[in-house]
Design an enzyme around this catalytic site. Structure first.
Site, PDB file in Angstrom:
ATOM      1  N   LYS A 147     -18.289   6.110  -4.574  1.00  0.00           N
ATOM      2  CA  LYS A 147     -18.356   5.186  -3.451  1.00  0.00           C
ATOM      3  C   LYS A 147     -19.816   4.998  -3.036  1.00  0.00           C
ATOM      4  O   LYS A 147     -20.568   5.962  -2.909  1.00  0.00           O
ATOM      5  CB  LYS A 147     -17.539   5.720  -2.272  1.00  0.00           C
ATOM      6  CG  LYS A 147     -17.337   4.714  -1.157  1.00  0.00           C
ATOM      7  CD  LYS A 147     -16.308   5.202  -0.151  1.00  0.00           C
ATOM      8  CE  LYS A 147     -16.008   4.129   0.881  1.00  0.00           C
ATOM      9  NZ  LYS A 147     -14.989   4.556   1.850  1.00  0.00           N
ATOM     10  N   GLU A 186       1.089   7.049   8.058  1.00  0.00           N
ATOM     11  CA  GLU A 186       1.445   6.861   9.468  1.00  0.00           C
ATOM     12  C   GLU A 186       2.861   7.319   9.775  1.00  0.00           C
ATOM     13  O   GLU A 186       3.124   7.922  10.825  1.00  0.00           O
ATOM     14  CB  GLU A 186       1.284   5.386   9.851  1.00  0.00           C
ATOM     15  CG  GLU A 186      -0.143   4.888   9.822  1.00  0.00           C
ATOM     16  CD  GLU A 186      -0.584   4.364   8.474  1.00  0.00           C
ATOM     17  OE1 GLU A 186      -1.690   3.811   8.378  1.00  0.00           O
ATOM     18  OE2 GLU A 186       0.196   4.515   7.495  1.00  0.00           O
ATOM     19  N   ARG A 236       3.196   0.642  11.471  1.00  0.00           N
ATOM     20  CA  ARG A 236       3.734   1.183  10.224  1.00  0.00           C
ATOM     21  C   ARG A 236       4.640   2.393  10.472  1.00  0.00           C
ATOM     22  O   ARG A 236       5.401   2.775   9.589  1.00  0.00           O
ATOM     23  CB  ARG A 236       2.592   1.563   9.279  1.00  0.00           C
ATOM     24  CG  ARG A 236       1.595   0.446   9.059  1.00  0.00           C
ATOM     25  CD  ARG A 236       0.580   0.779   7.995  1.00  0.00           C
ATOM     26  NE  ARG A 236       1.132   0.578   6.666  1.00  0.00           N
ATOM     27  CZ  ARG A 236       0.442   0.750   5.546  1.00  0.00           C
ATOM     28  NH1 ARG A 236      -0.801   1.160   5.592  1.00  0.00           N
ATOM     29  NH2 ARG A 236       1.003   0.538   4.376  1.00  0.00           N
TER      30      ARG A 236
END
Length: 647
Positions: free
Chosen positions: A288, A388, A416
């Site tokens: 990343k 979630e 969610r």
């Protein structure tokens, strides 16, 4: 390798020739490495001008080039998970010169958007949806007799969510042609936790992994003729050094691990995979922030950055950026806190007071202000990764056994876990508290991240306590109120900094369902909820209106509403939430049930998904700034033929 964000447009002779993937295919294979360097430089330059996500995009530059080089997009469908990594994709698909409009009103969206480009095959913003969407496209192509490739690109962070595994399981069952590319950078917005991420990390450091990595290109170049013959022997090896067995067992042909920064190698491998039949999973390893030194060294802190103005560059996570301009009044102190910081400080305070307090977040700990809590109370901090639904039920299990869990979550992501909120928490009346950040409009991230609906979807749930603080001190007080409440509670607050209200110490609660009159006036009473109190006070000065800081959406202060209805000729409700089913609707229901005969004006977010822009302008566009509030009230008074000296 770059060590700073380019302040002027970099020289990109190859990239300038690529206006679409057809142009990309005209380049020679040995030119792709240079294209990757130019693409990285341009990405950094453009995001420096506009702000936005760039760490993930830097990590998939080579993959993006290879995908568009090998596949026939947009006929072949690329589905990017979440979309943080899709900026290079946008640059290569005809939007290079529009990148300087990114996240601005009327400009490019922060995430893939079907209305923006035919190359954006699926609108995203929330994680772990790509495999399900791509599999739906596989099924659609089959019904319509279309021949095409369908590719889902998903990160290891998004792969922690159960939805991704549900889709993988279904794909294995269908046994049709789909390619899932697992981009493993060992990083989601907050560090991943859990078995899968730990497995990846152990594998990354193992000697067998490094041996396989160096030899993978040679082995995989022989995949088409040799794959079936070698499959059984490879399966045992994969089980020893990689998660390949997991994917093989549910029906995927696992291929990996692959260097995700070797453009030519990726082109070779993808070209071979195009010839294979059935579900394929390509596991690549990337870094990343690849190519930008500061981002490589701090992949979380440099996940995204704010717009760089002329002068010394300042990079921050935009979700913690000080540039949130959604307050109408100058601060009362030199350095007002963000609402996330108020929550984080309060959480540490209550944890010191009560050892049964635990903090839970689904990969939102940093943005929600929980860093200090995690450092000071590591045994009571739980980041469950991008899960979630699990976070909510995990908290319910804790609460059922005597703990006091507090879930820090963004409004858009609580959606969610809605079934778990109803079934596992509210139905059992458990002491779970929801600290809901990013409520209301969030600006440049657009409708996928706006918290426009939480008041509507929370107030209809039995047993819930729902609160809307208007400043930092009210946030502190109402957090304490929710903590002491016997049952499920939710407090929602906006993104960015508060107006600068000094916070009073202590953890004492306020009276449940008790509103507070902030200004006495005549003719009009404005019932304001949360973030709308400050612009309402400004408007009320011009109208000589009464202003009530309602504080609570559920239960409402019915006594004060009745008193306002008796003493005024017009009631106005105002909220930074969908006007349909929101706090104003709750007031309407009470007035109707109690037979109050008074005109009512409900102001709030319209029945529409609002595109990205600056929060102050977005609020003005939907009539929620002080000037628009004044105009709307004057019009209502005129329509109802109500005389007011102030008007």
């Amino acid at each position: 390798m770059l060590n700073e964000i380019p302040q002027s447009r970099p020289d990109t002779p190859l990239l300038d020739k690529v206006n679409n993937p057809d142009d990309l295919k005209l380049l020679e294979l040995d030119q792709l490495a240079q294209l990757a360097e130019e693409l990285r430089a341009f990405l950094l330059y453009s995001v420096g001008k506009t702000g936005g996500h760039f760490g993930a995009g830097l990590g998939v530059v080579e993959l993006t080039i290879a995908l568009h080089y090998v596949f026939d997009t947009p006929n072949d469908k690329l589905v990017w998970d979440v979309g943080h990594q899709a900026y290079p994709h946008k640059i290569l698909t005809g939007r290079r010169e529009q990148m300087l409009t990114m996240r601005q009103a009327g400009g490019l969206a922060a995430f893939p958007n079907r209305s923006e480009s035919e190359y954006d095959t699926f609108g995203v913003g929330h994680s772990s949806t790509s495999i399900s969407a791509a599999l739906g496209m596989v099924a659609a192509a089959k019904v319509q007799g279309k021949e095409r490739h369908n590719i889902a690109i998903i990160g290891d962070g998004a792969m922690t969510a159960g939805m991704a595994f549900e889709a993988l399981n279904h794909a294995g069952h269908l046994d049709d042609n789909i390619l899932v590319i697992l981009n493993d950078n060992n990083m989601s917005i907050s560090n991943n936790v859990g078995g899968l991420s730990s497995y990846f990390a152990r594998m990354w450091a193992s000697k067998p992994y490094n041996f396989i990595r160096t030899g993978s290109k040679r082995v995989l170049s022989k995949i088409p003729p040799a794959l079936k013959a070698a499959h059984r022997a490879e399966e045992y090896m994969k089980g020893m050094v990689s998660p390949g067995t997991l994917f093989e067992e549910i029906g995927f042909n696992y291929i990996g691990l692959i260097d995700g920064h070797d453009t030519n190698g990726l082109v070779d491998i993808l070209s071979n995979i195009k010839t294979l039949r059935g579900p394929q999973l390509l596991h690549i390893v990337t870094q990343k922030g690849k190519g930008y030194i500061e981002s490589e060294n701090d992949p979380f802190g440099m996940h995204a950055l704010s717009k760089i103005d002329p002068g010394p560059a300042t990079q921050t996570e935009p979700e913690e950026a000080a540039k949130e301009e959604n307050e109408e009044h100058p601060p009362k102190s030199a350095s007002p806190l963000s609402y996330s910081e108020v929550f984080g400080n309060w959480l540490c305070e209550v944890a010191q007071y009560d050892e049964l307090t635990v903090g839970i977040t689904p990969a939102m700990g940093e943005g929600s202000g929980m860093r200090k809590f995690a450092a000071n109370f590591p045994d009571r901090f739980h980041d469950v990764a991008i899960a979630e639904q699990h976070a909510v039920t995990f908290a319910a299990g804790m609460a059922s056994d005597g703990l006091k869990p507090i879930i820090a979550i963004y409004s858009t992501f609580l959606q969610r876990g809605y079934d778990q909120l109803i079934h596992d928490v509210a139905l059992q009346n458990l002491n779970v508290m929801f600290a809901i950040d990013r409520a209301g409009l969030v600006g440049e991230d657009g409708p996928t991240h706006a918290g426009s609906f939480d008041l509507s979807y929370l107030r209809c749930i039995p047993n819930m306590l729902v609160m809307t603080p208007s400043n930092e001190d009210e946030t502190h007080k109402l957090l304490s109120t929710g903590y002491h409440f016997d049952g499920p509670s939710a407090i929602r607050y906006p993104r960015g900094k508060g107006p600068g209200q000094e916070i009073q110490t202590g953890l004492s609660p306020v009276e449940i369902g008790k509103a507070k009159v902030r200004r006495q006036g005549s003719t009009v009473a404005i019932l304001a909820f949360g973030s709308m109190v400050n612009p309402t006070l400004e408007a009320a000065e011009k109208l000589d209106s009464t202003v009530v800081d309602m504080r609570f959406v559920k239960p409402l202060d019915k006594e004060i509403i009745g008193d306002m209805a008796t003493k005024h000729q017009l009631l106005v409700t105002i909220e930074e939430n969908s006007v349909m089913g929101g706090a104003g609707s709750a007031v309407n229901e009470f007035l109707l049930a109690s037979n109050y005969q008074i005109p009512v004006l409900n102001l709030g977010l319209p029945d529409a998904f609002l595109e990205h822009g600056k929060v102050p302008q977005m609020l003005a566009d939907v009539g929620l700034d002080a000037a628009s509030i004044c105009a709307a009230i004057k019009k209502k008074l005129k329509d109802c033929k109500i005389q007011s000296e102030a008007v």
